[in-house]
Design a protein around this motif. Structure first.
Motif, PDB file in Angstrom:
ATOM      1  N   ASP A 160      24.505  77.033  56.092  1.00  0.00           N
ATOM      2  CA  ASP A 160      25.950  76.872  55.964  1.00  0.00           C
ATOM      3  C   ASP A 160      26.330  75.452  55.596  1.00  0.00           C
ATOM      4  OD1 ASP A 160      26.011  79.433  56.673  1.00  0.00           O
ATOM      5  OD2 ASP A 160      27.002  79.162  58.602  1.00  0.00           O
ATOM      6  N   LYS A 161      25.508  74.524  56.027  1.00  0.00           N
ATOM      7  CA  LYS A 161      25.813  73.131  55.748  1.00  0.00           C
ATOM      8  C   LYS A 161      25.804  72.840  54.251  1.00  0.00           C
ATOM      9  CE  LYS A 161      26.330  71.594  59.879  1.00  0.00           C
ATOM     10  NZ  LYS A 161      26.382  72.922  60.448  1.00  0.00           N
ATOM     11  N   VAL A 205      26.807  74.763  52.040  1.00  0.00           N
ATOM     12  CA  VAL A 205      28.080  75.224  51.496  1.00  0.00           C
ATOM     13  C   VAL A 205      29.126  74.130  51.646  1.00  0.00           C
ATOM     14  CG1 VAL A 205      29.826  77.003  51.621  1.00  0.00           C
ATOM     15  CG2 VAL A 205      27.465  77.548  52.139  1.00  0.00           C
ATOM     16  N   LEU A 206      29.080  73.452  52.785  1.00  0.00           N
ATOM     17  CA  LEU A 206      30.045  72.377  52.989  1.00  0.00           C
ATOM     18  C   LEU A 206      29.943  71.357  51.873  1.00  0.00           C
ATOM     19  CD1 LEU A 206      29.789  71.615  56.794  1.00  0.00           C
ATOM     20  CD2 LEU A 206      31.430  73.034  55.596  1.00  0.00           C
ATOM     21  N   TRP A 251      34.272  82.251  59.933  1.00  0.00           N
ATOM     22  CA  TRP A 251      33.170  81.688  59.161  1.00  0.00           C
ATOM     23  C   TRP A 251      33.690  81.104  57.858  1.00  0.00           C
ATOM     24  CZ3 TRP A 251      30.478  82.126  54.575  1.00  0.00           C
ATOM     25  CH2 TRP A 251      29.184  81.590  54.572  1.00  0.00           C
ATOM     26  N   LEU A 252      34.559  81.852  57.248  1.00  0.00           N
ATOM     27  CA  LEU A 252      35.129  81.394  55.998  1.00  0.00           C
ATOM     28  C   LEU A 252      35.823  80.060  56.209  1.00  0.00           C
ATOM     29  CD1 LEU A 252      35.503  82.428  53.122  1.00  0.00           C
ATOM     30  CD2 LEU A 252      37.710  83.308  53.817  1.00  0.00           C
ATOM     31  N   ILE A 289      33.309  77.125  56.681  1.00  0.00           N
ATOM     32  CA  ILE A 289      32.677  76.555  55.497  1.00  0.00           C
ATOM     33  C   ILE A 289      33.698  75.950  54.557  1.00  0.00           C
ATOM     34  CG2 ILE A 289      30.665  78.087  55.626  1.00  0.00           C
ATOM     35  CD1 ILE A 289      32.773  78.729  52.748  1.00  0.00           C
ATOM     36  N   ARG A 320      27.882  86.673  52.783  1.00  0.00           N
ATOM     37  CA  ARG A 320      27.465  85.283  52.798  1.00  0.00           C
ATOM     38  C   ARG A 320      26.750  84.929  51.510  1.00  0.00           C
ATOM     39  NH1 ARG A 320      23.935  82.352  57.450  1.00  0.00           N
ATOM     40  NH2 ARG A 320      23.271  80.811  55.956  1.00  0.00           N
ATOM     41  N   PHE A 361      27.591  82.121  48.572  1.00  0.00           N
ATOM     42  CA  PHE A 361      26.613  81.132  48.100  1.00  0.00           C
ATOM     43  C   PHE A 361      26.445  81.224  46.593  1.00  0.00           C
ATOM     44  CE2 PHE A 361      24.045  79.804  52.026  1.00  0.00           C
ATOM     45  CZ  PHE A 361      25.166  79.924  52.818  1.00  0.00           C
ATOM     46  N   LEU A 416      29.551  80.036  44.747  1.00  0.00           N
ATOM     47  CA  LEU A 416      29.733  78.594  44.752  1.00  0.00           C
ATOM     48  C   LEU A 416      28.822  77.936  43.733  1.00  0.00           C
ATOM     49  CD1 LEU A 416      30.210  77.607  48.464  1.00  0.00           C
ATOM     50  CD2 LEU A 416      31.741  77.079  46.576  1.00  0.00           C
ATOM     51  N   TYR A 422      17.408  73.363  62.974  1.00  0.00           N
ATOM     52  CA  TYR A 422      17.148  71.939  63.139  1.00  0.00           C
ATOM     53  C   TYR A 422      18.372  71.321  63.778  1.00  0.00           C
ATOM     54  CZ  TYR A 422      20.000  71.651  58.937  1.00  0.00           C
ATOM     55  OH  TYR A 422      21.006  71.790  58.038  1.00  0.00           O
ATOM     56  N   THR A 426      23.786  75.515  61.832  1.00  0.00           N
ATOM     57  CA  THR A 426      24.822  76.192  62.610  1.00  0.00           C
ATOM     58  C   THR A 426      24.252  77.322  63.442  1.00  0.00           C
ATOM     59  OG1 THR A 426      25.280  77.123  60.469  1.00  0.00           O
ATOM     60  CG2 THR A 426      27.001  75.791  61.468  1.00  0.00           C
TER      61      THR A 426
END
Lengths: 275, 1208
Positions: free
Chosen positions: A4-5, A7-8, A253-254, A257, B595, B599, B602, B813, B825
């Motif tokens: 997810d990170k 995506v940020l 979640w949306l 992110i 999800r 991805f 994007l 991590y 997360t």
């Protein structure tokens, strides 16, 4: 699968290639070349167009230069909307680069707010952050922050510093697992076709029974026609950060992110376009 | 956290359990027995059944309860028959016990009860004192009794050998009847029973006190209950001053009983030596008019119920004053109360006969705040085996039922008596009663959304009955017939589909089960969603409004405290299902669709909007960002002290988001402003050094590592320190381009503070002849608290905490202080660990008062640390850092080497000396050790692997491309059992269960290497090779005893591709010579080095150790990571050590790194760069710490042992 990170980062580093052309009626000393720039989606127009201004300064007389304002295909662009939102709202289905016309005369007083300095943007930005946090945590998080943290958020945005921004912003994004999300999801639904600036209501990330609300749930409640119509044909396009997430995407979640949107207004915004 | 059980009996005598992780009362197996009373502890539950017999329910464990029986075969030599069984008349029996006094032949051994079975036949033990004997196992001596040796000498006149046989307790997970007593006064039928007392002593292991009350009011105590004898041996009567009706025994030394007349009895004098106590004291009933009817005790609490159902709390109870001081009346009327673990209180209310838990009970507020009813449904028919994990089968018949049931549930006759219904349920043919509550069931599948919209509005009352085998025909008479027909059609359709496609977890979508019904739609999509209904039982068979009536509850084994999150209070299933749906929604399979779409979109967006426009100018090109702060710095020069400094981190980043930075420390020296700096890309590690006085951390660069002298900084608050650490960590990782979870090749290490570090190995780490110098390795911290970590090249990573809990890495991590960005997360969970803090109480003898706390002026502190140099009193000793909190009180520690007397004292002639556990004439001083447990709660990418606590573990090293299906993972339990983990794969690194491997003694170290060579070390130091371990036979077949190095006891072993290394208790590192494929046991041990604490041999036979006493240019470092240089296939022993990060390192595993270094052909092997040395450092602990390997020691400098970050 990517984390997810990532995506940020993708969201933060979203850029819109833009060409700035001087409005034909502006008085210039010689012909002005268009100016090309990659605009950060999460930033504000007036925050990133210093270079544009400087570029056109070269060909214009100082006295002919009023407050700069921008326009796309006849729509004056509101500086207090994030750039990505403006693009998705007005220009998402056009060819790139985004052709913005630059004006220095005839400021459209009824359409636009004046933006005399970066302080105005900062104030607007901070008020958006605060408004969002009131919805998310009754404003507790933002109020507990120190002045320097506020400053860091702003500087992070202004200087395009992902880490600097997120070091603080993550605190605004925390929620307890038991609750399953924020108190209310801060969102605004913008529509291309509506006269209303946007839809904004209270909406919880989970149902009273504890199930997660999805994007679909939200739209169904706020803007039913966006989801289904009688003939089953999809009439609206729901765009967030230039993409169309599935309606099943859990709202929390949306928001997690896409949270860079806290910058702009209250985070998730839905430019809906009639197809 | 592993779950534990609350036990309860309903008014019909049926036993139910409620798991702390569950949401249902589950009917106990063996339901044919009806029970009156239950009393439980974590490992078992005792009960009195309707037949007045006592039953024991032992929870099964992967490690069976097994007992060793032994007997000795004795022989004497005579010139005619040589050694033979003909003994002299004065000799012992030919078959005897170890002393020779008791005659015991092999066939004289009987199983103690029908609940035991023999594991195998008798066999001869072929070892003595950790050394293998000749075949046959004979040990020789001059005469009986004498010292036996394994070698036969000219004067060996007698010999003996030991025969061993194991018996195993077989009646786990079932009610096993305790055989009635054959001899002695036979107790009359029992009326009440209470178990506890496990905190009195842990000698023997698992000892319990079991108290019982007979119908005649006599009190009995069961003798000899411990881990290896769960049933105990005999009932003995304990005299009482009156007729007792009920008794309660706490975890520790509290025992209270209620007399027929209504007074209470308190047992006094319970101690380690006398767990039954010595006398009774009478305490009056709380109320003068009404007598007590019930009592319940915990560690520091006593609760009572009087005959008028009022509840009372006893004030001032503790182990010094078991009687307490006075009664306090509490709100609420209860039939009975029970005190469980952590002094939590359970009760059954008079009013509604519901089970209540007392809320807000903490160690500081033992009486709690309010009663809260436990509202969960019962699940009568569901058996363990059918629960969530048997997906396909459960799904199959379940999907068929659902609609029919939900129909019937609407119609069902709510007024039918619960009793009839229960009997119906028990037969499991008739559909069970359903509540009329509105419920919601989680929906997760993505395609369910639209149909959900359709069905949402008209959601029908719930359905249930996943267990019913039939279609619910018996109850359908009075149903609406229309939907019924439809549903049956659907049923056949759906079950047909089910046969074709597997019902999967990821498709769980209970919501949709209703759709066909409510919408009466029968299109295929919806039917198929129906077919995916399955596997997770969220139904209630008994509604909340028709709630069960309870008779008895016992929380003695239920590990909850005031912070435990329980799903027991849902008034509607909605809440419970929400928990489910939340947890389900994070599983990758569930989220995949939306999800993944985001991805993809994007990255499409980035491509679309950026691809052709990269030449466009960026709005913000490059910038510098400075973060400043005030810190304290441990200055480099003498006298070393903390001084205030300005601290600044400058970061520069370019448009491509690459970045770098410099750390500045501005200080003033002699009124002159100076600064010190470190480049972010040179920092190799950041080590938090949190203690109770300073929030400090240490920064190392390669140079600082060589000096053994880091930059030490302290922040004003813990939060500030964490913020800085998080930021610096992120900068360091960024500058090195390290993001995301550790790779499969990663090297893991832990410090003595329990911090976990991971290093991404560079390709040239094992290069020959020029490997990457160890001090340049970059370590980043991973959240969590562990004692050791083991990994392999498939990315399977396990760890063991200080409390011996096993943890498996989730692949995430971050965690710990690095929240937010530097943390994934998902996959980050709460982790806890518990360790003990020790202090010593010291006393000196004087002729007047005997031993007293008045020492000589030269003596150590009367309360001190182990060295005696530092004063540590009970009151002043704090937990190791603010992250730790006390979770117990100070108690005497009896488990010290050397032994103790009954009060825990160890004696010696003077301080400091070697201590022994009994007083001798010349002993003038004594000491005893006090322990107090503290607990840390942190976060990290770890999930607990309950329930067995581990001491050591090893994972088969594999290359990352390996196609191994199931990975060998072995562990040693903290009791020394050898365990093989079943079902460990890349996809499920936690595996499924343990397979116990029988051994004759407890073990302590284990390692499995290439080709499934497995080596292990027992606690007595004997070394074993396990034969025939292979992929097909993961457990191997037998142990081969390997002689130890002369006069050394090995303590740890590590096996690489072919090399076997071991460390002994004196810190020597040994290499096993002569290993060949045909003779994998090898021939002898070769000494490699000393001052070694731990060794890890990798899949390429690379050798890494944790070494002590490594000398740096400024300071000496204990616990240092060292790398054996020059290890090559033809030279597996290497030639010298290279020194890496150090100062409190405890463990390293290199076993994930299977990257071969790129081969560079060098004309001349250069040895000059690294000193050739056989030993790590300081030879023999002698002079000044200079050795051949420490050529860079600065002559004039004084060494400082505590110069390192993490001193240990």
């Amino acid at each position: 699968m990517a984390d997810d990170k990532d995506v940020l980062r993708d969201v933060w580093f979203g850029r819109i290639p833009t060409s700035f052309t001087l409005y034909q009626d502006e008085i210039t000393e010689r012909e002005a070349d268009p100016y090309y720039l990659l605009l950060p989606r999460v930033s504000y127009l007036t925050l990133v167009t210093d270079k544009v201004k400087k570029h056109f300064q070269k060909v214009m007389k100082q006295e002919d230069m009023g407050e700069m304002w921008l326009e796309y295909e006849g729509t004056s662009l509101k500086w207090h909307y994030p750039i990505g939102l403006l693009f998705d709202l007005h220009a998402s289905n056009t060819a790139l680069p985004w052709n913005i016309t630059v004006h220095f005369q005839n400021f459209p007083e009824k359409d636009l707010l004046h933006c005399t300095s970066n302080y105005v943007i900062e104030a607007h930005f901070m008020s958006c952050i605060k408004e969002a946090d009131v919805l998310k945590h009754k404003g507790q998080v933002i109020n507990e922050m120190q002045k320097k943290d506020h400053k860091q958020l702003w500087m992070g945005l202004q200087n395009d510093k992902f880490d600097q921004f997120w070091a603080i912003n993550r605190k605004l994004m925390e929620y307890s697992v038991e609750e399953g999300g924020f108190r209310y999801i801060p969102f605004r639904i913008y529509q291309t076709t509506s006269d209303r600036p946007f839809i904004q209501k209270l909406f919880r990330p989970v149902t009273a029974e504890g199930q997660t609300h999805t994007l679909g749930d939200l739209l169904k409640e706020m803007f039913p026609t966006a989801v289904t119509s009688d003939d089953g044909e999809k009439k609206y396009q729901v765009v967030i950060h230039g993409i169309e997430p599935m309606l099943e995407t859990p709202l929390q979640w949306l928001f997690n992110i896409s949270a860079t949107r806290t910058i702009s207004s209250t985070s998730v915004s839905f430019p809906c376009q009639q197809t | 956290m592993s779950s534990s059980l609350l036990w309860a009996v309903d008014v019909y005598g049926r036993v139910y359990t409620l798991s702390t992780a569950g949401q249902y009362w589950e009917l106990c197996k063996d339901a044919h027995l009806e029970f009156k009373r239950l009393t439980s502890v974590q490992q078992c539950c005792w009960g009195i059944a309707g037949d007045h017999q006592v039953y024991l329910y032992m929870h099964c464990s992967d490690v069976p309860i097994r007992c060793q029986e032994e007997t000795y075969e004795n022989q004497r030599w005579n010139p005619v028959d040589r050694f033979c069984e003909k003994l002299l008349p004065s000799d012992r029996w030919q078959w005897s016990d170890v002393t020779g006094l008791k005659h015991q032949t092999l066939d004289s051994f009987r199983l103690p009860s029908e609940h035991w079975e023999w594991e195998a036949d008798w066999y001869v033990d072929e070892s003595i004192d950790g050394e293998p004997t000749e075949k046959g196992g004979w040990t020789y001596a001059i005469d009986f009794p004498a010292t036996y040796t394994k070698d036969k000498k000219w004067n060996s006149c007698v010999r003996r050998r030991r025969w061993i046989r194991y018996r195993r307790y077989k009646s786990g997970d079932t009610w096993a009847k305790i055989p009635s007593q054959d001899d002695g006064p036979l107790p009359d039928p029992f009326n009440d029973i209470s178990v506890g007392g496990w905190e009195i002593t842990d000698e023997p292991r698992g000892r319990l006190s079991l108290w019982a009350v007979s119908l005649q009011g006599k009190v009995w105590c069961r003798e000899g209950i411990h881990h290896h004898n769960p049933e105990g041996c005999v009932w003995t009567e304990v005299m009482t001053p009156g007729e007792v009706v009920q008794i309660s025994c706490g975890p520790s030394d509290l025992v209270w009983a209620v007399l027929w007349e209504g007074q209470l009895l308190v047992r006094e004098g319970i101690s380690r030596e006398n767990p039954k106590g010595s006398s009774w004291v009478v305490v009056d009933s709380p109320s003068t008019e009404v007598g007590a009817s019930h009592v319940a005790v915990g560690i520091n609490v006593v609760w009572a119920v009087t005959k008028d159902r009022k509840v009372w709390f006893r004030r001032g109870v503790n182990s010094h004053n078991p009687c307490g001081t006075g009664w306090i009346g509490m709100v609420g009327e209860m039939v009975m109360v029970n005190v469980g673990l952590n002094d939590q209180v359970w009760g059954i209310s008079c009013e509604d006969r519901a089970v209540y838990i007392r809320q807000g009970v903490t160690s500081s507020e033992l009486s709690g705040k309010t009663w809260k009813a436990i509202v969960v449904a019962r699940d009568d028919n569901r058996s363990h085996s059918e629960s969530a994990n048997s997906l396909v089968s459960a799904g199959c018949f379940f999907s068929g039922e659902v609609r029919v049931q939900s129909q019937s549930s609407v119609m069902n006759d709510t007024e039918s008596s619960s009793e009839t219904e229960r009997s119906q349920t028990a037969q499991s043919t008739s559909p069970t009663h359903a509540d009329a509550m509105k419920r919601r069931i989680p929906k997760v599948t993505s395609d369910s959304f639209i149909s959900e919209l359709v069905s949402d509005k008209e959601r029908k009352p719930g359905r249930d009955g996943r267990d019913d085998q039939e279609e619910g025909a018996p109850l359908e008479q009075d149903q609406k017939s229309v939907p019924q027909e439809t549903s049956i059609e659907l049923l056949s359709q759906s079950s047909g589909q089910l046969g074709a496609r597997e019902s999967q977890w990821s498709n769980v979508d209970l919501e949709e089960a209703q759709t066909p019904l409510t919408a009466a739609a029968s299109d295929t999509t919806e039917t198929s969603s129906l077919s995916s209904v399955a596997t997770y039982n969220l139904e209630e068979q008994y509604g909340v409004d028709e709630h069960p009536l309870w008779a008895w509850v016992c929380g003695g084994g239920c590990a909850v405290d005031s912070h435990t999150h329980l799903n027991w209070f849902n008034t509607s299933t909605g809440v419970s299902s929400s928990v489910q749906s939340m947890s389900l929604s994070i599983t990758p399979a569930q989220t995949a669709a939306w999800r993944k779409r985001i991805f993809e979109q994007l990255s499409e967006r980035s491509k679309r909007e950026l691809e052709n426009f990269r030449h466009y100018e960026q709005v913000i090109e490059q910038s510098v960002w400075v973060k400043k702060g005030i810190m304290q710095w441990w200055r480099d020069w003498k006298p070393n002290k903390w001084i205030d400094v300005q601290f600044a981190l400058e970061q520069f980043s370019g448009s491509d988001s690459n970045r770098d930075g410099i750390l500045f420390i501005y200080y003033t020296f002699n009124d002159e402003k100076k600064y010190l700096h470190a480049f972010i890309n040179e920092i190799t590690i950041l080590v938090p050094v949190l203690n109770d006085t300073k929030h400090a951390f240490a920064v190392y660069t390669p140079e600082r590592t060589k000096q053994r002298w880091p930059i030490r900084l302290a922040a004003a608050t813990e939060q500030e320190m964490h913020d800085w650490l998080a930021l610096l960590n992120l900068s360091c990782c960024d500058s090195r381009g390290i993001h995301g979870p550790p790779s499969k090749q990663a090297i893991w290490s832990t410090t003595c503070k329990g911090d976990i570090y991971v290093c991404e190995p560079a390709p040239n780490l094992e290069a020959v002849p020029y490997p990457l110098p160890c001090d340049q390795m970059f370590w980043r911290q991973i959240g969590g608290h562990l004692r050791l970590v083991e990994s392999n090249g498939l990315g399977i990573v396990w760890g063991i905490g200080y409390d011996h809990t096993a943890w498996v890495c989730t692949g995430g991590y971050g965690g710990g202080f690095s929240q937010g960005l530097a943390s994934s997360t998902d996959n980050i969970h709460t982790q806890t660990d518990v360790k003990s803090v020790y202090i010593h109480e010291n006393q000196r003898w004087n002729p007047v008062t005997g031993y007293s706390s008045r020492g000589l002026p030269t003596d150590r502190y009367m309360w001190s640390n182990v060295s005696g140099l530092q004063e540590c009193t009970k009151a002043s000793t704090k937990p190791p850092s603010p992250q730790w909190t006390w979770v117990s009180d100070w108690c005497i520690d009896y488990n010290i080497s050397g032994g103790t007397d009954m009060e825990g004292w160890q004696y010696a002639a003077d301080f400091p000396a070697t201590y022994h556990g009994y007083k001798k004439m010349k002993d003038f001083v004594r000491r005893r050790r006090w322990a107090r447990k503290c607990k840390i709660t942190t976060t990290g990418p770890w999930l607990e692997v309950p329930p067995i606590a581990l001491w050591d573990l090893t994972i088969l090293p594999c290359s990352s491309q390996s196609s191994v299906e199931e990975v060998s993972l072995w562990g040693i339990s903290n009791k020394g059992d050898v365990l093989c983990r079943i079902g460990v794969t890349r996809q499920s690194p936690a595996g499924t269960s343990w397979l116990h491997i029988g051994t004759d003694q407890p073990f302590k170290s284990i390692s499995i290497g290439g080709g499934y060579q497995m080596w292990a070390i027992a606690r007595d130091g004997s070394t074993f090779y396990r034969g025939s371990v292979s992929a097909e036979n993961p457990a191997g077949d037998c142990w081969y005893h390997i002689p130890s190095p002369p006069r050394q006891k090995l303590k740890q072993v590590s096996v690489g591709r072919t090399s076997v290394y071991a460390v002994d208790e004196n810190g020597n590192l040994w290499y096993r010579q002569g290993l060949t494929p045909s003779y994998p046991q090898g021939s002898s041990w070769e000494h490699i080095s000393n001052n070694v604490r731990k060794v890890s041999v990798g899949p390429l036979d690379q050798v890494w150790i944790i070494a002590d006493k490594v000398q740096g240019s400024h300071s000496l470092s204990c616990g240092t990571v060292c790398h054996r240089v020059g290890v090559q296939p033809m030279e597996p022993k290497g030639h010298s050590w290279d020194y890496g990060i150090g100062g409190g390192w405890e463990h390293i595993t290199i076993r994930g790194n299977s990257q071969e270094a790129p081969r560079i052909v060098m004309p001349v092997p250069a040895e000059s760069a690294l000193e050739k040395s056989g030993c790590v450092a300081e030879e023999g602990g002698g002079d000044g710490g200079r050795t051949a390997s420490n050529s860079s020691v600065l002559g004039g400098k004084e060494e400082e042992l505590n110069g390192n970050a993490v001193s240990c």
